[in-house]
Enzyme design. Sequence first.
Site, PDB file in Angstrom:
ATOM      1  N   LYS A  42      58.051   7.838  -0.147  1.00 20.55           N
ATOM      2  CA  LYS A  42      57.318   8.481  -1.215  1.00 20.55           C
ATOM      3  C   LYS A  42      56.727   9.813  -0.759  1.00 20.55           C
ATOM      4  O   LYS A  42      56.412  10.685  -1.560  1.00 20.55           O
ATOM      5  CB  LYS A  42      56.159   7.568  -1.673  1.00 20.55           C
ATOM      6  CG  LYS A  42      56.566   6.219  -2.152  1.00 20.55           C
ATOM      7  CD  LYS A  42      55.305   5.387  -2.460  1.00 20.55           C
ATOM      8  CE  LYS A  42      55.640   3.955  -2.773  1.00 20.55           C
ATOM      9  NZ  LYS A  42      54.410   3.136  -2.897  1.00 20.55           N
ATOM     10  N   GLY A  43      56.537   9.926   0.544  1.00 18.50           N
ATOM     11  CA  GLY A  43      55.755  11.033   1.116  1.00 18.50           C
ATOM     12  C   GLY A  43      56.195  12.424   0.708  1.00 18.50           C
ATOM     13  O   GLY A  43      55.364  13.322   0.577  1.00 18.50           O
ATOM     14  N   ASP A  99      58.702  14.830   4.558  1.00 16.76           N
ATOM     15  CA  ASP A  99      57.312  15.274   4.688  1.00 16.76           C
ATOM     16  C   ASP A  99      56.974  15.663   6.128  1.00 16.76           C
ATOM     17  O   ASP A  99      56.354  16.689   6.368  1.00 16.76           O
ATOM     18  CB  ASP A  99      56.333  14.195   4.176  1.00 16.76           C
ATOM     19  CG  ASP A  99      56.646  12.795   4.708  1.00 16.76           C
ATOM     20  OD1 ASP A  99      57.530  12.641   5.589  1.00 16.76           O
ATOM     21  OD2 ASP A  99      56.003  11.841   4.223  1.00 16.76           O
ATOM     22  N   ASP A 102      58.330  13.080  13.079  1.00 11.18           N
ATOM     23  CA  ASP A 102      57.424  12.623  14.131  1.00 11.18           C
ATOM     24  C   ASP A 102      58.278  12.248  15.355  1.00 11.18           C
ATOM     25  O   ASP A 102      58.642  13.108  16.144  1.00 11.18           O
ATOM     26  CB  ASP A 102      56.622  11.452  13.564  1.00 11.18           C
ATOM     27  CG  ASP A 102      55.584  10.902  14.508  1.00 11.18           C
ATOM     28  OD1 ASP A 102      55.250  11.587  15.492  1.00 11.18           O
ATOM     29  OD2 ASP A 102      55.091   9.781  14.268  1.00 11.18           O
ATOM     30  N   LYS A 130      55.939  17.257  14.190  1.00 13.46           N
ATOM     31  CA  LYS A 130      55.023  16.798  15.247  1.00 13.46           C
ATOM     32  C   LYS A 130      55.835  16.663  16.536  1.00 13.46           C
ATOM     33  O   LYS A 130      56.283  15.575  16.878  1.00 13.46           O
ATOM     34  CB  LYS A 130      54.479  15.428  14.826  1.00 13.46           C
ATOM     35  CG  LYS A 130      53.042  15.148  15.200  1.00 13.46           C
ATOM     36  CD  LYS A 130      52.723  13.681  15.008  1.00 13.46           C
ATOM     37  CE  LYS A 130      52.054  13.359  13.699  1.00 13.46           C
ATOM     38  NZ  LYS A 130      51.663  11.924  13.617  1.00 13.46           N
ATOM     39  N   VAL A 152      48.049  12.606  10.090  1.00 14.36           N
ATOM     40  CA  VAL A 152      47.616  13.424   8.958  1.00 14.36           C
ATOM     41  C   VAL A 152      47.918  12.747   7.617  1.00 14.36           C
ATOM     42  O   VAL A 152      48.842  11.943   7.508  1.00 14.36           O
ATOM     43  CB  VAL A 152      48.277  14.814   8.993  1.00 14.36           C
ATOM     44  CG1 VAL A 152      47.861  15.566  10.245  1.00 14.36           C
ATOM     45  CG2 VAL A 152      49.800  14.723   8.906  1.00 14.36           C
ATOM     46  N   ASP A 158      50.488   9.518   3.246  1.00 14.83           N
ATOM     47  CA  ASP A 158      49.532   8.437   3.024  1.00 14.83           C
ATOM     48  C   ASP A 158      49.074   7.782   4.322  1.00 14.83           C
ATOM     49  O   ASP A 158      49.672   7.943   5.376  1.00 14.83           O
ATOM     50  CB  ASP A 158      50.180   7.341   2.174  1.00 14.83           C
ATOM     51  CG  ASP A 158      51.182   6.519   2.986  1.00 14.83           C
ATOM     52  OD1 ASP A 158      52.041   7.137   3.650  1.00 14.83           O
ATOM     53  OD2 ASP A 158      51.088   5.274   2.988  1.00 14.83           O
TER      54      ASP A 158
HETATM   55  P1  5GP Z   1      59.658   9.321  12.523  1.00 11.72           P
HETATM   56  O1  5GP Z   1      60.832   8.413  12.333  1.00 11.72           O
HETATM   57  O2  5GP Z   1      60.040  10.782  12.629  1.00 11.72           O
HETATM   58  O3  5GP Z   1      58.793   8.891  13.654  1.00 11.72           O
HETATM   59  O4  5GP Z   1      58.730   9.090  11.308  1.00 11.72           O
HETATM   60  C1  5GP Z   1      58.826   9.795  10.167  1.00 11.72           C
HETATM   61  C2  5GP Z   1      57.972   9.171   9.094  1.00 11.72           C
HETATM   62  O5  5GP Z   1      56.766   8.593   9.631  1.00 11.72           O
HETATM   63  C3  5GP Z   1      57.523  10.222   8.140  1.00 11.72           C
HETATM   64  O6  5GP Z   1      58.438  10.392   7.102  1.00 11.72           O
HETATM   65  C4  5GP Z   1      56.200   9.682   7.660  1.00 11.72           C
HETATM   66  O7  5GP Z   1      56.417   8.807   6.581  1.00 11.72           O
HETATM   67  C5  5GP Z   1      55.676   8.890   8.818  1.00 11.72           C
HETATM   68  N1  5GP Z   1      54.685   9.664   9.600  1.00 11.72           N
HETATM   69  C6  5GP Z   1      54.835  10.186  10.827  1.00 11.72           C
HETATM   70  N2  5GP Z   1      53.728  10.841  11.227  1.00 11.72           N
HETATM   71  C7  5GP Z   1      52.850  10.725  10.217  1.00 11.72           C
HETATM   72  C8  5GP Z   1      51.508  11.205  10.005  1.00 11.72           C
HETATM   73  O8  5GP Z   1      50.875  11.887  10.818  1.00 11.72           O
HETATM   74  N3  5GP Z   1      50.945  10.876   8.802  1.00 11.72           N
HETATM   75  C9  5GP Z   1      51.580  10.145   7.853  1.00 11.72           C
HETATM   76  N4  5GP Z   1      50.930   9.900   6.736  1.00 11.72           N
HETATM   77  N5  5GP Z   1      52.834   9.682   8.010  1.00 11.72           N
HETATM   78  C10 5GP Z   1      53.453   9.981   9.175  1.00 11.72           C
HETATM   79 MG    MG Z   2      58.335   9.621   5.238  1.00 11.50          MG
END
Ligand code: 5GP
Ligand code: MG
Length: 179
Positions: A42-43, A99, A102, A130, A152, A158
């Site tokens: 949803k982000g 969004d 990470d 990030k 964040v 969220d």
């Molecule tokens: P990744 O697979 O890159 O670790 O994670 C990506 C997803 O984790 C993003 O689409 C998001 O939904 C969530 N996410 C990662 N970091 C944050 C953060 O700082 N805040 C929020 N709200 N969601 C995050």
């Molecule tokens: Mg996401």
Amino acid sequence: MHNDLEKILFTEQEIANRVKEMADVINKDFENRPITLVVILKGSAIFAADLVRHLTSDIDIEFIRLSSYGNGSVSSQKVDIIGGLNFDVNGKNIIVVEDIIDTGTTLSKFKEIILSQNPESLKICSLLNKPARRVSVIEADYKGFDIENEFVVGYGLDYAQKYRNLPYIGVLKRSVYEK
Ligand code: 5GP
Ligand code: MG
């Protein structure tokens, strides 16, 4: 500012300016070739809604949900498309709208799935990045802001489904998710 936040990182105006700049770059790159935006719910919905209104190509919008975080703040490893990939990728210019990147796990797995369906082109557009926590080798082609290793919320992002409606992006107080 919302009481659960430690600080604001990007104001509503700063976000609006940056989203417009990102759209300008996409418009230049695509020269009005049609684009299929794939919005990861949803982000990314709020970001995508603002971005798309600055794009000049013919735009098709698809929404998908990926299983990821649950209600926690630690990324899970397994990535599934909820309900499967129910639109045509073959021959399309795909831009995946995210969004935040990470660890990169979510997007690198999703990228593989899209590439296996033979798109004409594939680009990644992420509002936030990030880099500190990256595990998978992946970078956005269109990137809004780099941020520190902080959790964040706001502007679609969220924590346990809350704070998506904040018009700015801020750092959540640790006391909110450690209680
Ligand atoms: P990744 O697979 O890159 O670790 O994670 C990506 C997803 O984790 C993003 O689409 C998001 O939904 C969530 N996410 C990662 N970091 C944050 C953060 O700082 N805040 C929020 N709200 N969601 C995050
Ligand atoms: Mg996401």
